[in-house]
Design an enzyme around this catalytic site. Structure first.
Site, PDB file in Angstrom:
ATOM      1  CE  LYS A  13      11.535  -8.272  -4.633  1.00  0.00           C
ATOM      2  NZ  LYS A  13      10.445  -8.508  -3.686  1.00  0.00           N
ATOM      3  NE  ARG A  88       7.082  -3.579  -4.959  1.00  0.00           N
ATOM      4  CZ  ARG A  88       8.322  -3.828  -4.575  1.00  0.00           C
ATOM      5  NH1 ARG A  88       9.315  -3.660  -5.404  1.00  0.00           N
ATOM      6  NH2 ARG A  88       8.558  -4.266  -3.364  1.00  0.00           N
ATOM      7  NE  ARG A 127      13.983  -6.716   4.391  1.00  0.00           N
ATOM      8  CZ  ARG A 127      13.259  -6.774   3.263  1.00  0.00           C
ATOM      9  NH1 ARG A 127      13.602  -7.604   2.309  1.00  0.00           N
ATOM     10  NH2 ARG A 127      12.204  -6.012   3.124  1.00  0.00           N
ATOM     11  NE  ARG A 160      13.367  -1.982   3.111  1.00  0.00           N
ATOM     12  CZ  ARG A 160      12.902  -2.734   2.130  1.00  0.00           C
ATOM     13  NH1 ARG A 160      13.717  -3.551   1.486  1.00  0.00           N
ATOM     14  NH2 ARG A 160      11.641  -2.681   1.787  1.00  0.00           N
ATOM     15  NE  ARG A 171       7.197  -3.607   2.343  1.00  0.00           N
ATOM     16  CZ  ARG A 171       8.235  -4.035   3.058  1.00  0.00           C
ATOM     17  NH1 ARG A 171       8.308  -3.750   4.342  1.00  0.00           N
ATOM     18  NH2 ARG A 171       9.188  -4.721   2.490  1.00  0.00           N
TER      19      ARG A 171
HETATM   20  P1  ADP Z   1      10.495  -5.386  -0.696  1.00  0.00           P
HETATM   21  O1  ADP Z   1      10.676  -6.287  -1.863  1.00  0.00           O
HETATM   22  O2  ADP Z   1      10.966  -5.971   0.576  1.00  0.00           O
HETATM   23  O3  ADP Z   1       9.088  -4.845  -0.571  1.00  0.00           O
HETATM   24  P2  ADP Z   1      11.891  -3.172  -2.072  1.00  0.00           P
HETATM   25  O4  ADP Z   1      13.183  -2.653  -1.621  1.00  0.00           O
HETATM   26  O5  ADP Z   1      11.822  -3.859  -3.379  1.00  0.00           O
HETATM   27  O6  ADP Z   1      11.401  -4.103  -0.873  1.00  0.00           O
HETATM   28  O7  ADP Z   1      10.818  -1.970  -2.109  1.00  0.00           O
HETATM   29  C1  ADP Z   1      10.590  -1.134  -1.019  1.00  0.00           C
HETATM   30  C2  ADP Z   1       9.477  -0.143  -1.326  1.00  0.00           C
HETATM   31  O8  ADP Z   1       9.862   0.711  -2.431  1.00  0.00           O
HETATM   32  C3  ADP Z   1       8.148  -0.758  -1.788  1.00  0.00           C
HETATM   33  O9  ADP Z   1       7.324  -1.159  -0.697  1.00  0.00           O
HETATM   34  C4  ADP Z   1       7.535   0.384  -2.609  1.00  0.00           C
HETATM   35  O10 ADP Z   1       6.940   1.350  -1.773  1.00  0.00           O
HETATM   36  C5  ADP Z   1       8.749   1.025  -3.265  1.00  0.00           C
HETATM   37  N1  ADP Z   1       8.983   0.432  -4.596  1.00  0.00           N
HETATM   38  C6  ADP Z   1      10.002  -0.390  -4.958  1.00  0.00           C
HETATM   39  N2  ADP Z   1       9.881  -0.770  -6.248  1.00  0.00           N
HETATM   40  C7  ADP Z   1       8.748  -0.175  -6.717  1.00  0.00           C
HETATM   41  C8  ADP Z   1       8.055  -0.207  -7.953  1.00  0.00           C
HETATM   42  N3  ADP Z   1       8.488  -0.921  -8.994  1.00  0.00           N
HETATM   43  N4  ADP Z   1       6.924   0.543  -8.068  1.00  0.00           N
HETATM   44  C9  ADP Z   1       6.466   1.263  -7.038  1.00  0.00           C
HETATM   45  N5  ADP Z   1       7.038   1.308  -5.844  1.00  0.00           N
HETATM   46  C10 ADP Z   1       8.179   0.598  -5.655  1.00  0.00           C
END
Ligand code: ADP
Ligand code: ZN
Length: 213
Positions: A13, A88, A127, A160, A171
């Site tokens: 993404k 999400r 990554r 990260r 996750r």
């Molecule tokens: P990835 O898509 O690789 O999981 P992101 O950078 O989108 O990474 O998200 C990293 C973390 O941030 C998630 O695992 C979650 O804990 C938190 N997070 C991101 N977006 C949301 C969301 N919309 N609702 C709740 N937690 C979120």
């Protein structure tokens, strides 16, 4: 153009988002990035978010929805945006529908990046991300020209804290149980676009642009 992009962790993404942002000239809004910034600045939101993120859980909806609402209300989002990492779960999807209604914005498409499970783990542990511009790299699939350095801006790359094998499994469970159902939500709204994300990043971006047209 008002778009959202979704898919499993590590589906690419963020990588596609950087390209799409410059192609459409719209802001890229990543809830994950907003949280990481808040964590590094040790804000109140950052301190709350960190506890969840480090363990691979979702940050509570009250916190996340509020952040998105504030960000989408800013001027630069009225002409378009690319929302990445939100919604999400179903409650967030419904909250987004309400936020957009209030702002009188119509979502043009919900892009779903479909990637095989076997690929995900490899993508995530390899990554690396630029600490300055946020561009994503991968030690196997998308190597930087010079080790540890961003091709575009020359800043350092970092890994990260939640990109470890233990956290990835959690996750993925969260994704499969909570996030996947929103694919059906957008299908029913008639704006779902499915993309094969098992291919190289520039091919994925090409497919997105063609299907959004
Ligand atoms: P990835 O898509 O690789 O999981 P992101 O950078 O989108 O990474 O998200 C990293 C973390 O941030 C998630 O695992 C979650 O804990 C938190 N997070 C991101 N977006 C949301 C969301 N919309 N609702 C709740 N937690 C979120
Ligand atoms: Zn960079």
């Amino acid at each position: 153009m008002h778009l959202l992009i979704m898919g499993a962790p590590g589906c690419g993404k963020g990588t596609c988002a950087v390209e799409l942002k410059s192609f459409y000239g719209i802001p890229h809004i990543s809830t994950g990035e907003i949280f990481r910034k808040a964590i590094s600045e040790k804000t109140k939101t950052g301190l709350i978010a960190q506890r969840y993120i480090d363990q691979g859980f979702l940050v509570p909806d009250e916190v996340t929805n509020e952040i998105v609402k504030e960000r989408l209300s800013e001027d630069d989002c009225q002409k378009g945006f690319l929302l990445d990492g939100f919604p999400r779960n179903l409650a967030q999807a419904k909250a987004l529908t309400k936020i957009l209604e209030d702002l009188d914005i119509k979502l043009d498409a919900a892009i779903n990046l479909d990637v095989k499970d076997e690929i995900i783990e490899k993508r995530i542990v390899n990554r690396r991300i630029c600490e300055n511009c946020g561009r994503g790299y991968n030690l196997i699939y998308l190597k930087p020209k010079q080790e540890g350095i961003c091709d575009v801006c020359g800043a350092k790359l970092y890994q990260r804290k939640d990109d470890t094998l233990e956290t990835i499994d959690k996750r993925l469970v969260v994704y499969n149980t909570q996030t996947k159902p929103i694919i059906t939500y957008y299908k029913e709204l008639g704006i779902l676009i499915n993309i094969n994300a098992n291919q190289e990043p520039h091919k994925v971006v090409e497919e997105i642009i063609n299907k959004v047209k």
